[in-house]
Every structure is written in structure tokens, then in C-alpha cells.
Write a protein that holds these residues in place. Structure first.
Motif, PDB file in Angstrom:
ATOM      1  N   ASN A   1       5.627   4.262   3.023  1.00  0.00           N
ATOM      2  CA  ASN A   1       5.184   5.486   3.685  1.00  0.00           C
ATOM      3  C   ASN A   1       5.824   6.725   3.067  1.00  0.00           C
ATOM      4  OD1 ASN A   1       4.208   7.417   5.398  1.00  0.00           O
ATOM      5  ND2 ASN A   1       5.477   6.829   7.143  1.00  0.00           N
ATOM      6  N   CYS A   2       4.996   7.557   2.439  1.00  0.00           N
ATOM      7  CA  CYS A   2       5.484   8.765   1.755  1.00  0.00           C
ATOM      8  C   CYS A   2       5.088  10.047   2.478  1.00  0.00           C
ATOM      9  CB  CYS A   2       4.938   8.808   0.326  1.00  0.00           C
ATOM     10  SG  CYS A   2       5.327   7.339  -0.632  1.00  0.00           S
ATOM     11  N   VAL A   3       4.653   9.946   3.748  1.00  0.00           N
ATOM     12  CA  VAL A   3       4.164  11.126   4.466  1.00  0.00           C
ATOM     13  C   VAL A   3       5.249  11.694   5.379  1.00  0.00           C
ATOM     14  CG1 VAL A   3       2.385  12.025   6.016  1.00  0.00           C
ATOM     15  CG2 VAL A   3       1.800  10.230   4.380  1.00  0.00           C
TER      16      VAL A   3
ATOM     17  N   VAL B   1       0.865  -1.182   0.000  1.00  0.00           N
ATOM     18  CA  VAL B   1       0.000   0.000   0.000  1.00  0.00           C
ATOM     19  C   VAL B   1       0.901   1.231   0.000  1.00  0.00           C
ATOM     20  CG1 VAL B   1      -1.652   1.367   1.358  1.00  0.00           C
ATOM     21  CG2 VAL B   1      -1.910  -1.104   1.233  1.00  0.00           C
ATOM     22  N   VAL B   2       0.627   2.178  -0.904  1.00  0.00           N
ATOM     23  CA  VAL B   2       1.358   3.451  -0.911  1.00  0.00           C
ATOM     24  C   VAL B   2       0.570   4.436  -0.047  1.00  0.00           C
ATOM     25  CG1 VAL B   2       2.292   5.328  -2.324  1.00  0.00           C
ATOM     26  CG2 VAL B   2       2.184   2.997  -3.260  1.00  0.00           C
ATOM     27  N   PHE B   3       1.135   4.800   1.102  1.00  0.00           N
ATOM     28  CA  PHE B   3       0.453   5.732   2.003  1.00  0.00           C
ATOM     29  C   PHE B   3       0.981   7.151   1.771  1.00  0.00           C
ATOM     30  CE2 PHE B   3       0.223   7.741   6.374  1.00  0.00           C
ATOM     31  CZ  PHE B   3      -1.123   8.066   6.253  1.00  0.00           C
TER      32      PHE B   3
ATOM     33  N   SER C   1       5.188  -4.965   7.211  1.00  0.00           N
ATOM     34  CA  SER C   1       6.497  -4.314   7.098  1.00  0.00           C
ATOM     35  C   SER C   1       6.286  -2.888   6.600  1.00  0.00           C
ATOM     36  CB  SER C   1       7.398  -5.105   6.140  1.00  0.00           C
ATOM     37  OG  SER C   1       7.750  -6.337   6.751  1.00  0.00           O
ATOM     38  N   CYS C   2       7.356  -2.080   6.694  1.00  0.00           N
ATOM     39  CA  CYS C   2       7.204  -0.661   6.375  1.00  0.00           C
ATOM     40  C   CYS C   2       8.510  -0.129   5.785  1.00  0.00           C
ATOM     41  CB  CYS C   2       6.871   0.077   7.680  1.00  0.00           C
ATOM     42  SG  CYS C   2       6.667   1.840   7.492  1.00  0.00           S
ATOM     43  N   ILE C   3       8.387   0.628   4.709  1.00  0.00           N
ATOM     44  CA  ILE C   3       9.554   1.244   4.064  1.00  0.00           C
ATOM     45  C   ILE C   3       9.282   2.731   3.965  1.00  0.00           C
ATOM     46  CG2 ILE C   3      10.554   1.546   1.743  1.00  0.00           C
ATOM     47  CD1 ILE C   3      10.705  -1.394   1.422  1.00  0.00           C
ATOM     48  N   ASP C   4      10.311   3.571   4.231  1.00  0.00           N
ATOM     49  CA  ASP C   4      10.102   5.009   4.027  1.00  0.00           C
ATOM     50  C   ASP C   4      11.280   5.614   3.276  1.00  0.00           C
ATOM     51  OD1 ASP C   4      12.161   6.166   5.777  1.00  0.00           O
ATOM     52  OD2 ASP C   4      10.994   5.381   7.445  1.00  0.00           O
ATOM     53  N   ILE C   5      11.157   6.907   2.973  1.00  0.00           N
ATOM     54  CA  ILE C   5      12.211   7.602   2.224  1.00  0.00           C
ATOM     55  C   ILE C   5      12.739   8.777   3.043  1.00  0.00           C
ATOM     56  CG2 ILE C   5      11.698   6.892  -0.142  1.00  0.00           C
ATOM     57  CD1 ILE C   5       9.695   9.186  -0.336  1.00  0.00           C
ATOM     58  N   SER C   6      12.802   8.562   4.367  1.00  0.00           N
ATOM     59  CA  SER C   6      13.253   9.618   5.262  1.00  0.00           C
ATOM     60  C   SER C   6      14.758   9.828   5.144  1.00  0.00           C
ATOM     61  CB  SER C   6      12.920   9.230   6.702  1.00  0.00           C
ATOM     62  OG  SER C   6      13.588  10.086   7.601  1.00  0.00           O
ATOM     63  N   GLY C   7      15.170  11.096   5.203  1.00  0.00           N
ATOM     64  CA  GLY C   7      16.600  11.398   5.300  1.00  0.00           C
ATOM     65  C   GLY C   7      16.877  12.053   6.641  1.00  0.00           C
TER      66      GLY C   7
END
Length: 429
Positions: free
Chosen positions: A97-99, A11-13, A119-125
């Protein structure tokens, strides 16, 4: 793979957010490519059904399709409503997670995923968010057998996987690497959406708490193997690129360090020292950057200053960050190159004695970093998590990309999707 209880694989959140829309397009591209083992059942999630439908229509149009198939679900949920996040997490194996900024909106998603077995993947820096999640959820995620993998965008997959690629290509023992980032843009220049700017403003304002957090985690020190890598100055002239460079302010160094610590403590691999830099150009660029940098650092210390910085990103970043984000033309004309200079010891040489005697140069290159390379990296990381499952760490937990994906086919996946890893010069003794 998909059960009646969990109808979706991913799911793209935050699908209708600025970055989310590009992630949706990339998932749709992967789903229709025929590269996957079976049909991908996926969904988009966010607050507004209308906006989510628009994003799906836009993705279909950009892929030259009349519409995306009925296998794409639409879920309504809000980061401020824990019940809706839990319901989303229960329906999928994986949440993208894109939020962001994640320091404000990231934890409720991680919590919902861990508690509900997704599971969960994000693009946080944002190192503070990434490492805070490790402190709070690593053990719970391990108990549940789920993977929480942060920084799976341009921050910090090219750097983290680039170091591992360089290590694997050196015949011998790699002990130190420096990377230099070059971003090339067309006549219209490049710009970044102000979401990233906000993350930087709040991140720099909170450096003291990051130090406290690291103390609390109590990381085991990573031993220095081989000659110690010298840290470069704040501004220096790079002979290799014939221009000035500065240390890269992103999360790359902290993410690579976490991966190297994991690979050393858990898999007994030789840890690699790492320094990250970015090329900025000639003297004129240095002067401009220093003026902007001093102003930024003065303002970021005060809440009034932070309000100004976040209200007028375009002014304070000299046009680099805007509330609208880049145009399609700007994105099409922008690309990045990350060059890695590695050194180490040839086979049979003991890294504990003497100077390094082999060098290697590798490169990761790709399209526009923020909204083209980031969705590619995120989606390929997601597919590696779903499809290369037997190559992931045996235990669930909170991982950096290099720790989670070092044994998977992620680099091959990225190579075939336009983020390319290559050896520039073979190691010479």
C-alpha cells in the motif's frame, strides 16, 4: 502459491503516485532478476488505467526492456470505494500500500485486506496510524492468518532491523543503542515530496490523540535491562561526528519499542533501549532549524496554520519539501548512513549488576532514503513475507518490521540490494 481465485502474489496499490511509481520499478526489477523461486505474478492498482499503463511503460524503459510481461495485471480501484478494495484484496496474497497520508487513506486498505485474507505492507511513518491499526485489527488479522506490517520503508526498516543486527553481532547481551542519521546530498541538494510533509503536519497536530490511543491499547511496560539509557537534549554537539545533532522526529523510536516489546513478551529476548538522532551540521544549521521549527510548531496548532503549511511546503520547509519531489539527479547524488552505537554486557556478565562492559558500532548505509531506499526496503520486506514464510511469527497479526522479520532473511536480502548492514568496530571489553 497462486491459485485461480488469487491470481497474484502481490499488488502495488497507489502505483501511479509519486512513491508508488518507484515501488513498481523495484518490483519489476525483482521479478526479472531471477532471484525468486518462480515467476512472480503481480499487478498494479489505482484509479486511472492510463496512468497505471504509463507507470508500467516507464518502469520497463528504466529497466531497458521493451515492455513488462503479460504476467503484470492492471486493477482499477479507489480508496474511497470499499467494494473495489475488497475485489483487489481477494485477488492477491499481499498488497503493497503506497497511498498516504495513511491517517486519511490507510485504514480502508487494511480493513479490506484483513477481511479478504490478504496480507498488507505499508511505508507509513505515522505512529498513530500504525498503532491504531494494531488496536483495531491485530486480533482479526490473527484469526485470518494474515500479516499487516507497517513502516516497511526508510521509516523504519533501517532503524528496526539495525537494532536487531547490532544485537546479533554483539557477543553478549546488548542493552542500549543510539543511532545517528546522516543524509549526504550532492551540489543540487536533496528534497522530499510534500506527501511526507503533510503526514508530519497532521501527525504533530495530533500528538494528544496518540497519547490517548496508547492508553487505550494499554501496552505492557518494557523493562529496562542494564544501565538506563540517558535521553539527550533537544540540540547537542556530537563528539563522534563533530557536528550538532537533534532527536530524530520520525517513527523509528516508537517502531523499535514495539518490536522490542514483542520480542521480549513473546520470545523472552532481552529488550534493548533505543534513542534516535539526526546530525544537522554546524551552528548556522542549528539557528535555521530552530527558526523553522518554532514557526512550524506555532502554525501546526491551528487549522488555518495547517492550511498554510500544506499549501506552501517549499516556503515553510526552506526548500526541503516540494510539490514536485526530487529530480532524478538529486536522487542519484543523495545517500544516507545510519550509525549505531551499542553497549551491553559480555557473555557471563549479569546485566542486572554493574556497568555495561562491551561496546559495538554498526552501520546501515544506502541510497537516497525516500524514493530509492524506501522501495528497496518495501519490496524486500514483501519478498521476505512471501518466500520466508516459515520464519514469520506463527500467528498472523499487526506487526512492526522487527517483530515480523527478526527470524527471516530480510537483512541478507537488503544487503544484496544496496541497503548494507555492517560492523564498523568489533566489540571491545
Amino acid at each position: 502459491r497462486v491459485t485461480a481465485q488469487r491470481p497474484y502474489e502481490l499488488v502495488v496499490f497507489g502505483a501511479s503516485g509519486f512513491t508508488g511509481q518507484f515501488v513498481v520499478e523495484e518490483v519489476a526489477r525483482a521479478a526479472s532478476s531471477g532471484e525468486l523461486r518462480g515467476a512472480l505474478r503481480w499487478a498494479v492498482a489505482g484509479r486511472s488505467r492510463t496512468k497505471l499503463q504509463e507507470v508500467l511503460e516507464q518502469a520497463a524503459e528504466r529497466l531497458g526492456k521493451a515492455a513488462l510481461g503479460p504476467e503484470v495485471g492492471v486493477l482499477l480501484c479507489d480508496v474511497g470505494d470499499p467494494g473495489s478494495l475488497a475485489a483487489m484484496a481477494r485477488q492477491t496474497r499481499l498488497v503493497l500500500n503506497c497511498v498516504g497520508p495513511y491517517r486519511f487513506f490507510g485504514e480502508p486498505v487494511v480493513k479490506a485486506c484483513v477481511e479478504n485474507g490478504a496480507s498488507c505492507i505499508d511505508i507509513s511513518g505515522e505512529p498513530q496510524f500504525l498503532e491504531g491499526m494494531y488496536l483495531k485489527y491485530n486480533e482479526k488479522a490473527a484469526e485470518k492468518g494474515v500479516y499487516v506490517i507497517g513502516s516497511c520503508g526508510f521509516d523504519s526498516i533501517p532503524a528496526d532491523m539495525g537494532v536487531l543486527y547490532t544485537r546479533d553481532k554483539l557477543k553478549g547481551t546488548l542493552t542500549a543503542v543510539e543511532s545517528f542519521l546522516n543524509v549526504k546530498s550532492g551540489p543540487e541538494g536533496a528534497c522530499i515530496h510534500d506527501g511526507t510533509w503533510k503526514s508530519a503536519v497532521y501527525g504533530l497536530a495530533d500528538q494528544d490523540n496518540l497519547k490517548k490511543l496508547r492508553k487505550k491499547i494499554g501496552y505492557a511496560p518494557v523493562p529496562v535491562v542494564g544501565a538506563k539509557l540517558k535521553r539527550r537534549g533537544f540540540v547537542f554537539y556530537s563528539q563522534e561526528f563533530k557536528q550538532y545533532a537533534i532527536p530524530f522526529m520520525g517513527s523509528d523510536v516508537s517502531v523499535v519499542k514495539r518490536s522490542q516489546r514483542y520480542l521480549h513478551t513473546q520470545l523472552q529476548e532481552t529488550p534493548v533501549q533505543y534513542g534516535a538522532y539526526v546530525n544537522i551540521g554546524g551552528l548556522g544549521s542549528v539557528v535555521k532549524l530552530m527558526i523553522a521549527g518554532i514557526l512550524f510548531l506555532l502554525l501546526v496548532k491551528f487549522s488555518f496554520g495547517r492550511k498554510l503549511l500544506t499549501k506552501y511546503p517549499e516556503f515553510f520547509s526552506a526548500g526541503r519539501f516540494t510539490k514536485k519531489g526530487p529530480t532524478q539527479k538529486q536522487m542519484d547524488e543523495t545517500s544516507f548512513t545510519m550509525t549505531f552505537f551499542g553497549e551491553g554486557y559480555s557473555e557471563g556478565q549479569n546485566p542486572e549488576n554493574g556497568k555495561p562492559n562491551v561496546k559495538i558500532c554498526t552501520q546501515v548505509k544506502g541510497p537516497e532514503p525516500g524514493y530509492v531506499a524506501t522501495p528497496i526496503a518495501m519490496v524486500q520486506a514483501a519478498l521476505a513475507l512471501l518466500e520466508d514464510i516459515s520464519y514469520l511469527p506463527k500467528q498472523g497479526g499487526v506487526y512492526s518490521p522487527g517483530a515480523a522479520f527478526s527470524k527471516t532473511k530480510l537483512i541478507e536480502r537488503l544487503n544484496s540490494h544496496g541497503v548494507e548492514f555492517s560492523v564498523i568496530s568489533q566489540p571491545e571489553v
